[in-house]
Write a protein that holds these residues in place. Sequence first.
Motif, mmCIF file in Angstrom:
data_model
loop_
_atom_site.group_PDB
_atom_site.id
_atom_site.type_symbol
_atom_site.label_atom_id
_atom_site.label_comp_id
_atom_site.label_asym_id
_atom_site.label_seq_id
_atom_site.Cartn_x
_atom_site.Cartn_y
_atom_site.Cartn_z
ATOM 1 N N SER A 89 4.812 5.666 3.250
ATOM 2 C CA SER A 89 3.625 6.310 3.434
ATOM 3 C C SER A 89 3.238 6.043 4.803
ATOM 4 N N GLN A 90 2.247 6.906 5.482
ATOM 5 C CA GLN A 90 1.773 6.619 6.640
ATOM 6 C C GLN A 90 0.876 5.290 6.725
ATOM 7 N N LYS A 91 1.137 4.648 7.865
ATOM 8 C CA LYS A 91 0.359 3.503 8.054
ATOM 9 C C LYS A 91 -1.207 3.556 7.596
ATOM 10 N N LYS A 92 -1.924 4.371 7.989
ATOM 11 C CA LYS A 92 -3.315 4.902 7.876
ATOM 12 C C LYS A 92 -3.840 4.676 6.439
ATOM 13 N N LEU A 93 -2.758 5.454 5.568
ATOM 14 C CA LEU A 93 -3.167 5.808 4.326
ATOM 15 C C LEU A 93 -2.694 4.290 3.670
ATOM 16 N N ARG A 94 -1.573 3.735 3.927
ATOM 17 C CA ARG A 94 -1.425 2.270 3.464
ATOM 18 C C ARG A 94 -2.559 1.558 3.527
ATOM 19 N N LEU A 95 -3.108 1.244 4.781
ATOM 20 C CA LEU A 95 -4.245 0.463 5.078
ATOM 21 C C LEU A 95 -5.463 0.800 4.302
ATOM 22 N N GLY A 137 0.897 -1.054 -0.246
ATOM 23 C CA GLY A 137 0.221 0.128 -0.126
ATOM 24 C C GLY A 137 0.717 1.397 -0.063
ATOM 25 N N SER A 138 2.089 1.146 -0.003
ATOM 26 C CA SER A 138 3.177 2.266 -0.170
ATOM 27 C C SER A 138 3.021 3.182 -1.387
ATOM 28 N N GLY A 139 2.642 2.421 -2.722
ATOM 29 C CA GLY A 139 2.584 3.231 -3.824
ATOM 30 C C GLY A 139 3.922 2.628 -4.447
ATOM 31 N N LYS A 140 4.369 1.617 -3.993
ATOM 32 C CA LYS A 140 5.669 1.405 -4.922
ATOM 33 C C LYS A 140 5.637 0.916 -6.344
ATOM 34 N N SER A 141 4.230 0.338 -6.853
ATOM 35 C CA SER A 141 4.138 -0.247 -8.107
ATOM 36 C C SER A 141 3.922 1.022 -8.933
ATOM 37 N N THR A 142 3.244 2.120 -8.462
ATOM 38 C CA THR A 142 3.070 3.387 -9.181
ATOM 39 C C THR A 142 4.476 4.087 -9.606
ATOM 40 N N VAL A 143 5.432 3.942 -8.538
ATOM 41 C CA VAL A 143 6.670 4.744 -8.756
ATOM 42 C C VAL A 143 7.321 3.780 -10.133
ATOM 43 N N ALA A 144 7.202 2.307 -9.805
ATOM 44 C CA ALA A 144 7.753 1.653 -10.857
ATOM 45 C C ALA A 144 7.370 1.652 -12.225
ATOM 46 N N GLN A 145 5.864 2.240 -12.255
ATOM 47 C CA GLN A 145 5.483 2.438 -13.588
ATOM 48 C C GLN A 145 5.879 3.572 -14.240
ATOM 49 N N SER A 169 -9.727 -7.256 3.063
ATOM 50 C CA SER A 169 -10.182 -6.793 4.316
ATOM 51 C C SER A 169 -9.362 -6.197 4.917
ATOM 52 N N ARG A 170 -9.749 -5.437 5.921
ATOM 53 C CA ARG A 170 -9.116 -4.664 7.213
ATOM 54 C C ARG A 170 -8.134 -5.623 7.979
ATOM 55 N N SER A 171 -8.645 -6.628 8.325
ATOM 56 C CA SER A 171 -7.889 -7.913 9.217
ATOM 57 C C SER A 171 -6.674 -8.479 8.185
ATOM 58 N N LYS A 172 -7.052 -8.573 6.932
ATOM 59 C CA LYS A 172 -6.007 -9.173 6.105
ATOM 60 C C LYS A 172 -5.033 -7.999 5.963
ATOM 61 N N SER A 173 -5.431 -7.108 5.554
ATOM 62 C CA SER A 173 -4.379 -5.567 5.331
ATOM 63 C C SER A 173 -3.462 -5.708 6.577
ATOM 64 N N LEU A 174 -3.935 -5.640 7.801
ATOM 65 C CA LEU A 174 -3.198 -5.462 8.866
ATOM 66 C C LEU A 174 -2.247 -6.577 9.098
ATOM 67 N N LYS A 175 -2.555 -7.978 8.749
ATOM 68 C CA LYS A 175 -1.829 -9.030 8.989
ATOM 69 C C LYS A 175 -0.683 -8.775 7.857
ATOM 70 N N ILE A 176 -0.770 -8.311 6.560
ATOM 71 C CA ILE A 176 0.257 -8.310 5.387
ATOM 72 C C ILE A 176 0.944 -7.204 6.007
ATOM 73 N N MET A 177 0.649 -6.073 6.318
ATOM 74 C CA MET A 177 1.401 -5.114 6.883
ATOM 75 C C MET A 177 2.252 -5.487 8.061
ATOM 76 N N ALA A 178 1.870 -6.277 9.011
ATOM 77 C CA ALA A 178 2.537 -6.645 10.252
ATOM 78 C C ALA A 178 3.590 -7.614 9.860
ATOM 79 N N SER A 179 3.413 -8.579 8.751
ATOM 80 C CA SER A 179 4.305 -9.535 8.203
ATOM 81 C C SER A 179 5.427 -8.946 7.769
#
Length: 214
Positions: free
Chosen positions: A142-148, A18-26, A157-167
């Motif tokens: 990017s801020q965590k809330k924006l990435r989420l 959710g940081s925007g890395k793919s947009t920068v790559a493009q 889902s919010r729960s899966k998004s948080l798990k991905i970010m935490a990993s």
Amino acid sequence: MSGLKHKGKLVGLTGGAGSGKSTVAQVFQRHGACIIDADKLGHQMLDKKSPCFAKVIKAFGPGILLGKRSIDRGRLGELVFSDPVKLRLLNRIVQPYLLREINKNIHLCGKKYSTRPIVIDAALIVQWGLEKKLDILILVDSQKKLRLARLQARGISRSKSLKIMASQLPVSEIKQKTGIIINNDGTIGELEKKAILVWGQIAGENIQPAVKNG
């Protein structure tokens, strides 16, 4: 990746989900970069034709199969993002093959693009220790809330998004090894302008973002 030779710069592009890395790559690709998409290569590692396929099934069981010929990445993701031990196991299985594919693609890009910078787009660059082999590492932050919010906008889902970010590795650890940080707390347009300026710096070109009238 030892013994790698490339006439141009070898650049790493990383950032959390959710940081925007793919947009920068493009943006980089539009301006002449050869992009090696590690996420895409990672998906190929789960294909039936991949040498990883049988090993992943053996490690995680037939419950992750979608039919008989493909791995359900959603089911596998639910397992590994909920359990750090299982995530490390998956990475141990896939990583050697994935790094080999990245290396192969670097050589292919080098033949095609000669001295143009080659960009490895990967979230796990620091975890793999690849930053030691690069000329520069770029972090999209990017801020965590924006990435989420961005992940949820993709239908995750919010729960899966948080798990991905935490990993993923804490950004503070990645920053210690980063040469350039692109902040993405604004609009896509603002991010693209920042990416263009950074690419110009890396490629040694005077590229100015387009200015819209009106």
